[in-house]
Design a protein around this motif. Structure first.
Motif, short mmCIF file in Angstrom:
data_model
loop_
_atom_site.label_atom_id
_atom_site.label_comp_id
_atom_site.label_asym_id
_atom_site.label_seq_id
_atom_site.Cartn_x
_atom_site.Cartn_y
_atom_site.Cartn_z
N VAL A 74 0.87 -1.18 0.00
CA VAL A 74 0.00 0.00 0.00
C VAL A 74 0.90 1.23 0.00
O VAL A 74 2.05 1.17 0.45
CB VAL A 74 -0.94 0.04 1.23
CG1 VAL A 74 -1.97 -1.08 1.17
CG2 VAL A 74 -0.15 -0.01 2.52
N SER A 75 0.34 2.34 -0.49
CA SER A 75 1.13 3.57 -0.52
C SER A 75 0.95 4.36 0.77
O SER A 75 -0.02 4.17 1.51
CB SER A 75 0.71 4.44 -1.71
OG SER A 75 -0.61 4.94 -1.51
N VAL A 76 1.89 5.24 1.02
CA VAL A 76 1.77 6.12 2.19
C VAL A 76 0.50 6.96 2.08
O VAL A 76 -0.19 7.21 3.07
CB VAL A 76 3.01 7.03 2.30
CG1 VAL A 76 2.80 8.08 3.40
CG2 VAL A 76 4.25 6.19 2.61
N ALA A 77 0.18 7.42 0.85
CA ALA A 77 -1.02 8.25 0.65
C ALA A 77 -2.28 7.50 1.02
O ALA A 77 -3.19 8.06 1.66
CB ALA A 77 -1.09 8.72 -0.81
N GLU A 78 -2.36 6.23 0.63
CA GLU A 78 -3.54 5.42 0.96
C GLU A 78 -3.68 5.24 2.46
O GLU A 78 -4.77 5.36 3.03
CB GLU A 78 -3.44 4.06 0.27
CG GLU A 78 -3.60 4.10 -1.24
CD GLU A 78 -3.35 2.77 -1.90
OE1 GLU A 78 -4.07 2.42 -2.84
OE2 GLU A 78 -2.41 2.06 -1.45
N VAL A 79 -2.57 4.96 3.12
CA VAL A 79 -2.59 4.79 4.57
C VAL A 79 -2.98 6.09 5.27
O VAL A 79 -3.78 6.10 6.20
CB VAL A 79 -1.22 4.29 5.08
CG1 VAL A 79 -1.16 4.32 6.60
CG2 VAL A 79 -0.95 2.88 4.57
N ALA A 80 -2.41 7.18 4.78
CA ALA A 80 -2.71 8.48 5.38
C ALA A 80 -4.19 8.82 5.24
O ALA A 80 -4.82 9.30 6.20
CB ALA A 80 -1.85 9.57 4.73
N ARG A 81 -4.74 8.55 4.06
CA ARG A 81 -6.15 8.86 3.82
C ARG A 81 -7.04 8.02 4.74
O ARG A 81 -7.98 8.54 5.36
CB ARG A 81 -6.49 8.61 2.36
CG ARG A 81 -7.93 8.95 1.98
CD ARG A 81 -8.12 9.06 0.49
NE ARG A 81 -7.51 7.95 -0.24
CZ ARG A 81 -6.41 8.05 -0.98
NH1 ARG A 81 -5.78 9.21 -1.08
NH2 ARG A 81 -5.92 6.99 -1.62
N THR A 82 -6.74 6.75 4.84
CA THR A 82 -7.54 5.86 5.68
C THR A 82 -7.49 6.29 7.14
O THR A 82 -8.52 6.34 7.83
CB THR A 82 -7.04 4.41 5.55
OG1 THR A 82 -7.17 3.99 4.19
CG2 THR A 82 -7.84 3.47 6.45
N HIS A 83 -6.28 6.60 7.61
CA HIS A 83 -6.15 6.98 9.01
C HIS A 83 -6.72 8.36 9.28
O HIS A 83 -7.24 8.62 10.38
CB HIS A 83 -4.68 6.90 9.44
CG HIS A 83 -4.25 5.51 9.78
ND1 HIS A 83 -4.09 4.53 8.84
CD2 HIS A 83 -4.00 4.91 10.99
CE1 HIS A 83 -3.74 3.40 9.43
NE2 HIS A 83 -3.68 3.60 10.72
#
Length: 302
Positions: A74-83
Motif C-alpha cells: 500500500v502507498s503512504v497516501a492510501e494509509v494516510a487517507r484511511t487513518h
C-alpha cells in the motif's frame, strides 16, 4: 558503504535501542552487516526505513500496516487517507461525548441524554413523524401546509454543541408531551373546520408574513411603552393594525376574527417547536419569541 550501529540509530532517530532491536527482530529494518564483535549494523536504507516507521507510528499507524507500506503493498497516501478518515470519526465521537457530558453536568440526566444523542438521522426523524402522525392523523388539512410541516427535518450535527444537544432533548420532550399533542390536535381540528368553511389555510404568503410582522412590531412597541391592551391608546394601535391588514390583504384585522385566530392557534409551545428546530439545525436567523406580543394583541382585539 556507511553502516550504523543500533546506538547510532538511536541517537539519529530518537528511538530507544530496545525499540530498534524489536524492529530489527521483526524484519522492519534488515541487518546490513556485523561488526568484528558480532553486533548488528544497518545501512542508509535501514535508517530511512526506520525513520518512516517512526513517523507512521507517531501518527497512529499500527506496525503491520507500516510493514505493508515498507513492502509497497500500500502507498503512504492510501494509509494516510484511511487513518485521516478514522481520526475524523474518532474526533466526531469525542466531540459528541464531550457535548453529552456537558449537558449531563447541567441537568444530571445520563441515560436519556446519551440515548437521544446516539440516534441516527432516520431515528430522530421518526420521532417527529410519530408526532405528526398523531396530531395530523384523521384531519382533512390543507395538503401544502401539512407537507411543509413534515418536510422540515432535524439536522443535528455529528458534533453538536451542548446548546444544540439540549435543544434536541427539549424538542423530544415537547413532541412527546401528551398535553402539547392534545393542543396541536385541537388546532388541527380547527384548521379542518375553517377549511370546510372556505378559509384559505395554505402556508402564509410573504404579504401575510409582512402583515403579521407589522402587527407584532406594533405590539412590541406597546409593550415596551407599558400600554394597557384595554386602554384607548391600545384601541388606536389596533385600528392602525386593522388598516394595515385591510390594505395589504383585504382580510379582517385584529378585531374579534384575528383575536380568535390567535387564541385558537397561539399555543406558545408551537412557536417554541420552531425555535428549537432552528437552534438544532443551526439556522442563521433565529425564530423570535412573540408570546408576549400575541397575548397583547389577543387582549387588545377583544
Amino acid at each position: 558503504m556507511t553502516h550504523y550501529s543500533i546506538g547510532e540509530l538511536a541517537r539519529m532517530t530518537g528511538l530507544s535501542t530496545r525499540t530498534i532491536r524489536f524492529y530489527s527482530d521483526s524484519g522492519v529494518i534488515p541487518v546490513a552487516g556485523r561488526t568484528a564483535g558480532g553486533f548488528r549494523t544497518y545501512d542508509v536504507d535501514g535508517l530511512a526505513r526506520l525513520k518512516l516507521v517512526r513517523t507512521l507510528r507517531a501518527l497512529g499507524v499500527d506496525l503491520p500496516t507500516a510493514q505493508r507500506v515498507l513492502a509497497r503493498e500500500v502507498s503512504v497516501a492510501e494509509v494516510a487517507r484511511t487513518h485521516a478518515e478514522a481520526i475524523d470519526a474518532q474526533m466526531r465521537t469525542l466531540r459528541l461525548r464531550r457535548a453529552v457530558l456537558r449537558v449531563v453536568a447541567r441537568n444530571g440526566e445520563v441515560e436519556m441524554v446519551h440515548e437521544l444523542a446516539r440516534l441516527s438521522e432516520e431515528e430522530r426523524q421518526a420521532i417527529l413523524d410519530d408526532f405528526f402522525d398523531d396530531v395530523f392523523g384523521g384531519f382533512d388539512l390543507e395538503p401544502t401546509f401539512e407537507q411543509r410541516m413534515r418536510s422540515v427535518r432535524v439536522e443535528l450535527p455529528d458534533d453538536p454543541s451542548p446548546e444544540q444537544l439540549e435543544a434536541w432533548i427539549e424538542l423530544v420532550n415537547l413532541v412527546r408531551d401528551p398535553d402539547f399533542r392534545a393542543s396541536v390536535r385541537r388546532m388541527s381540528q380547527r384548521h379542518e373546520e375553517l377549511r370546510a368553511e372556505g378559509a384559505d389555510m395554505s402556508p402564509s404568503t410573504p404579504a401575510q408574513m409582512e402583515a403579521f410582522q407589522y402587527a407584532f412590531g406594533r405590539a412590541r412597541e406597546a409593550l415596551d411603552a407599558g400600554i394597557d391592551p384595554r386602554s384607548p391608546e391600545a384601541a388606536s394601535i389596533v385600528a392602525e393594525i386593522n388598516e394595515k391588514w385591510a390594505s395589504t390583504l383585504d382580510v379582517p384585522g385584529v378585531g374579534p376574527e384575528l383575536s380568535r385566530r390567535l387564541e385558537e392557534f397561539g399555543d406558545p409551545r408551537a412557536e417554541r417547536y420552531w425555535q428549537l428546530i432552528a437552534k438544532i439545525n443551526g439556522w442563521e436567523t433565529p425564530i423570535p419569541d412573540t408570546t408576549a406580543e400575541r397575548a397583547w394583541l389577543t387582549e387588545a382585539g377583544r
